[in-house]
Design an enzyme around this catalytic site. Structure first.
Site, PDB file in Angstrom:
ATOM      1  N   PRO A  64     -30.699   7.505 -26.197  1.00  0.00           N
ATOM      2  CA  PRO A  64     -29.348   7.852 -26.649  1.00  0.00           C
ATOM      3  C   PRO A  64     -28.250   7.201 -25.818  1.00  0.00           C
ATOM      4  O   PRO A  64     -28.259   7.255 -24.589  1.00  0.00           O
ATOM      5  CB  PRO A  64     -29.323   9.379 -26.509  1.00  0.00           C
ATOM      6  CG  PRO A  64     -30.748   9.778 -26.702  1.00  0.00           C
ATOM      7  CD  PRO A  64     -31.562   8.691 -26.055  1.00  0.00           C
ATOM      8  N   CYS A  65     -27.289   6.602 -26.535  1.00  0.00           N
ATOM      9  CA  CYS A  65     -26.241   5.835 -25.847  1.00  0.00           C
ATOM     10  C   CYS A  65     -24.904   6.573 -25.753  1.00  0.00           C
ATOM     11  O   CYS A  65     -23.981   6.086 -25.099  1.00  0.00           O
ATOM     12  CB  CYS A  65     -26.036   4.494 -26.554  1.00  0.00           C
ATOM     13  SG  CYS A  65     -25.318   4.627 -28.213  1.00  0.00           S
ATOM     14  N   GLN A  66     -24.794   7.738 -26.411  1.00  0.00           N
ATOM     15  CA  GLN A  66     -23.491   8.415 -26.449  1.00  0.00           C
ATOM     16  C   GLN A  66     -22.946   8.706 -25.054  1.00  0.00           C
ATOM     17  O   GLN A  66     -21.729   8.694 -24.836  1.00  0.00           O
ATOM     18  CB  GLN A  66     -23.593   9.715 -27.253  1.00  0.00           C
ATOM     19  CG  GLN A  66     -23.956   9.521 -28.713  1.00  0.00           C
ATOM     20  CD  GLN A  66     -25.454   9.611 -28.945  1.00  0.00           C
ATOM     21  OE1 GLN A  66     -26.241   9.337 -28.041  1.00  0.00           O
ATOM     22  NE2 GLN A  66     -25.850   9.998 -30.155  1.00  0.00           N
TER      23      GLN A  66
END
Length: 337
Positions: free
Chosen positions: A74-76
């Protein structure tokens, strides 16, 4: 044939590129059940394990050793457009689950890793995020440094008419290799014509159209009416974002958040957003890629998973380099079984 496995598999953008390069997908893991549904429809012979990566285990799920483990964690938490909380965010902490699984494999750990995230991961928190990740991978017995952190753009390096730069970390096992040569500068290729990706002459269902007298529609219509056919426009909050002719704005998961986050165009009927199939093609997926009908899955969810996906064009570019490297440098007697 080399085997690979996928973490945070999504709808299979990384898996598709790996398989196009010649890899066999031994297993995959994805938490989002809507993504799992789409993944199964397009990779019917793959073993995808639906569930939280924190509950996944080598022994409990009988995970087969593989030559390459890949995943877009996940890059958020790391993206410039996200909350930038890094490892203080629960999603950011999921990177450590990759490390846990590698350690569970022990002597049978993957020979190579391919990890994907946002480019901001390289510089966020004054460089501490990437240093943490590289140190963790090194402690697991991998050759990896900043020079093995590759920035790949779907437009510049794969020809798609969408500017979409992503970070890929390539690591090689110290048990099998003497170094890590993955520090490529990729060639810039010619951009494909956006007309090949947009179905301008075909009138779509009413769902996709916006009244040009709508307060947002009037702004988009004003912008597009001054531009050639196949031009795109996009709203950012309350203003129209300039979009260079021949390009599509970066497609993001926000497309599934409602509002007008999906790019718009003018066709024979009027002002409309890009369809899911057009977005898929702009991401580099083939026309044969299957999506559930609207009666079975909300369009917003489909837009979101498309925006979250890794471009198969990009993943194939990297997968071919990895496949060739394994073929040239790995003793066949030491392949994963």
């Amino acid at each position: 044939m080399f085997n690979c496995a996928s973490l945070f598999a999504g709808i299979g953008g990384l898996c598709m590129g790996m398989e196009r390069a010649g890899f066999n997908t031994a297993w995959a893991n994805e938490f989002n059940l809507d993504c799992v549904r789409v993944y199964k429809d397009n990779f019917p012979n793959s073993n995808i394990i639906a569930g939280d990566i924190r509950e996944l285990s080598v022994e409990g799920n009988n995970l087969a050793p593989v030559d390459v483990l890949h995943g877009g964690f996940p890059c958020q938490s790391f993206s410039a457009a996200g909350n930038r909380l890094g490892f203080e965010d629960e999603r950011g902490k999921l990177f450590h689950q990759i490390i846990r699984l590698i350690e569970e494999f022990g002597e049978k750990k993957p020979k190579m890793l391919l990890l994907e995230n946002a480019p901001n991961l390289l510089i966020g928190d004054d460089g501490e995020w990437i240093e943490t990740i590289l140190t963790e991978l090194q402690l697991c017995g991998y050759w990896v440094s900043k020079r093995n952190c590759l920035l790949v753009d779907a437009n510049k390096h794969c020809g798609l008419p969408q500017r979409r730069e992503r970070l890929f970390i390539v690591a090689t096992s110290q048990d099998y290799f003497l170094d890590n040569p993955f520090d490529y500068n990729f060639d810039v290729v010619e951009k494909e014509d956006i007309q090949n990706f947009i179905e301008l002459e075909e009138v779509k269902e009413d769902y996709y159209y916006l009244d040009k007298d709508n307060r947002f529609g009037s702004k988009l219509n004003e912008d597009l009416s001054k531009k050639p056919n196949y031009s795109l426009s996009q709203l950012r909050k309350t203003y129209v974002r300039p979009v260079e002719y021949g390009f599509c704005p970066t497609l993001t998961a926000n497309m599934g958040a409602g509002g007008h986050n999906v790019p718009f165009l003018l066709d024979a009927k009027g002002l409309r957003k890009l369809t899911e199939s057009e977005c898929l093609k702009l991401q580099g997926f083939p026309e044969t890629f299957k999506l559930p009908p609207a009666s079975e899955m909300a369009k917003g969810k489909i837009y979101q998973m498309i925006g979250n996906s890794v471009s198969p064009r990009v993943s194939e570019l990297l997968a071919k380099l990895i496949y060739n490297y394994l073929s040239e440098n790995l003793d066949e007697n030491r392949l994963a079984v």
